[in-house]
Design an enzyme around this catalytic site. Structure first.
Site, PDB file in Angstrom:
ATOM      1  CB  SER A   7      -0.882   0.013   1.243  1.00  0.00           C
ATOM      2  OG  SER A   7      -1.419   1.307   1.407  1.00  0.00           O
ATOM      3  CG  HIS A  32      -3.954  -1.611  -1.339  1.00  0.00           C
ATOM      4  ND1 HIS A  32      -5.085  -2.329  -1.647  1.00  0.00           N
ATOM      5  CD2 HIS A  32      -4.296  -0.804  -0.293  1.00  0.00           C
ATOM      6  CE1 HIS A  32      -6.070  -1.989  -0.823  1.00  0.00           C
ATOM      7  NE2 HIS A  32      -5.606  -1.056   0.013  1.00  0.00           N
ATOM      8  CG  ASP A  34      -5.048   2.443   1.070  1.00  0.00           C
ATOM      9  OD1 ASP A  34      -6.006   1.660   0.975  1.00  0.00           O
ATOM     10  OD2 ASP A  34      -3.923   2.105   1.519  1.00  0.00           O
ATOM     11  CG  MET A  36      -8.152   7.092   2.884  1.00  0.00           C
ATOM     12  SD  MET A  36      -7.287   7.047   4.466  1.00  0.00           S
ATOM     13  CE  MET A  36      -6.492   5.435   4.361  1.00  0.00           C
ATOM     14  CG  HIS A  65      -9.271   0.171  -0.152  1.00  0.00           C
ATOM     15  ND1 HIS A  65      -8.628  -0.029   1.051  1.00  0.00           N
ATOM     16  CD2 HIS A  65     -10.597   0.130   0.125  1.00  0.00           C
ATOM     17  CE1 HIS A  65      -9.533  -0.190   2.008  1.00  0.00           C
ATOM     18  NE2 HIS A  65     -10.731  -0.088   1.469  1.00  0.00           N
ATOM     19  CG  MET A  67     -11.193   3.216   2.496  1.00  0.00           C
ATOM     20  SD  MET A  67      -9.619   3.118   3.360  1.00  0.00           S
ATOM     21  CE  MET A  67      -8.515   3.274   1.966  1.00  0.00           C
ATOM     22  CG  MET A 136     -11.542  -2.625   5.710  1.00  0.00           C
ATOM     23  SD  MET A 136     -10.061  -2.117   4.809  1.00  0.00           S
ATOM     24  CE  MET A 136      -8.983  -1.510   6.117  1.00  0.00           C
ATOM     25  CG  ASP A 174      -6.253  -2.760   3.466  1.00  0.00           C
ATOM     26  OD1 ASP A 174      -5.122  -2.561   3.935  1.00  0.00           O
ATOM     27  OD2 ASP A 174      -6.904  -1.903   2.833  1.00  0.00           O
TER      28      ASP A 174
HETATM   29  C1  DX5 Z   1      -6.087   1.544   5.895  1.00  0.00           C
HETATM   30  C2  DX5 Z   1      -5.729   1.263   4.468  1.00  0.00           C
HETATM   31  C3  DX5 Z   1      -4.652   0.278   4.335  1.00  0.00           C
HETATM   32  C4  DX5 Z   1      -3.338   0.694   4.948  1.00  0.00           C
HETATM   33  C5  DX5 Z   1      -2.720  -0.553   5.519  1.00  0.00           C
HETATM   34  O1  DX5 Z   1      -7.292   2.198   5.959  1.00  0.00           O
HETATM   35  O2  DX5 Z   1      -6.855   0.789   3.740  1.00  0.00           O
HETATM   36  O3  DX5 Z   1      -4.479  -0.141   2.997  1.00  0.00           O
HETATM   37  O4  DX5 Z   1      -2.445   1.266   4.032  1.00  0.00           O
HETATM   38  O5  DX5 Z   1      -1.579  -0.200   6.210  1.00  0.00           O
HETATM   39  P1  DX5 Z   1      -0.819  -1.217   7.178  1.00  0.00           P
HETATM   40  O6  DX5 Z   1      -0.384  -2.374   6.337  1.00  0.00           O
HETATM   41  O7  DX5 Z   1       0.312  -0.385   7.687  1.00  0.00           O
HETATM   42  O8  DX5 Z   1      -1.800  -1.618   8.243  1.00  0.00           O
HETATM   43 ZN    ZN Z   2      -6.478  -0.171   1.740  1.00  0.00          ZN
END
Ligand code: DX5
Ligand code: ZN
Length: 220
Positions: A7, A32, A34, A36, A65, A67, A136, A174
């Site tokens: 990620s 990956h 993310d 947000m 992903h 969010m 998650m 994740d």
């Molecule tokens: C959290 C993200 C993850 C995050 C995971 O909301 O969706 O993808 O990057 O990070 P680690 O592997 O550090 O828990």
């Molecule tokens: Zn993620």
């Protein structure tokens, strides 16, 4: 069968291209990404322009992903930016089936993401349409959190449901994956593992990617 999805949330944003190259060359299968919005989760990352920019520097599989609230508003933008797969949270879209069909109509892969407290029951009537389910294993919003142990039972249950229906669907986890728990997570039934801080926070990114690829249940 096993895929590692580093990620970039935990990468160095001032040197994204370099960090991506490191995980690509070390053999990570997915990247990956993310997204947000500060609404669905209490953190903001980046949007389609950044995805488009990194699309120019790598051929890696883009696992996006989302969010964000009402992700259906941005599917076109992320497809245009170069997404190969889009995960939408069941908690974020009222018309989950329609949103999934829309993603697939764009010719890319579709996945549903579930927060730790969300029941697998929401998958009942869409499972056949999915390429992947993202479970998650922390509450979404931040990297570097601790793996929630109760999610292991959920992974196991989902693998049973998928097997019983004779489907071939990836289970991605994740949050909180490390070199110490990747074996147990994958033995329980997940085959795609996201790792943010464990990869990009390590002293040797390439070596850590290789260790994840060796230490999981499928390859150990
Ligand atoms: C959290 C993200 C993850 C995050 C995971 O909301 O969706 O993808 O990057 O990070 P680690 O592997 O550090 O828990
Ligand atoms: Zn993620």
């Amino acid at each position: 069968m096993f895929k590692l999805a580093p990620s970039i949330l935990s990468a160095d944003f001032s040197k994204l291209a370099e960090d991506i190259k490191k995980v690509d060359e070390a053999g990570a299968e997915y990247l990956h990404i993310d997204i947000m919005d500060g609404q669905f989760v209490p953190n903001i990352t980046f949007g389609p322009p950044v995805v488009k920019a990194i699309r120019k520097v790598t051929k890696m599989f883009f696992d996006v992903h989302l969010m964000i609230d009402k992700p259906e508003r941005y599917i076109d933008d992320f497809v245009d930016a170069g997404a190969d797969l889009i995960s939408v949270h069941a908690e974020s879209t009222v018309h989950l089936h329609r949103t999934l069909q829309y993603i697939k109509s764009k010719g890319i892969k579709a996945a549903v993401a579930l927060n730790p407290a969300t029941s697998l029951a929401v998958l009942d009537y869409v499972l056949e349409d999915l390429d992947m389910v993202l479970l998650m294993t922390v509450n979404p919003g931040f990297g570097g959190q601790k793996f929630i142990p109760q999610t292991l039972g959920k992974i196991k249950k989902l693998r049973e449901i998928i097997n019983n229906r004779e489907l071939s669907i990836d289970i991605q986890i994740d949050g909180g994956a490390t070199l110490d728990n990747v074996y147990e997570i994958t033995k329980t039934g997940a085959n795609v593992v996201v790792a943010g801080s464990a990869v990009f926070g390590s002293d040797n990114i390439a070596e850590t990617v290789q260790l994840f690829k060796q230490k999981n249940y499928y390859n150990a």
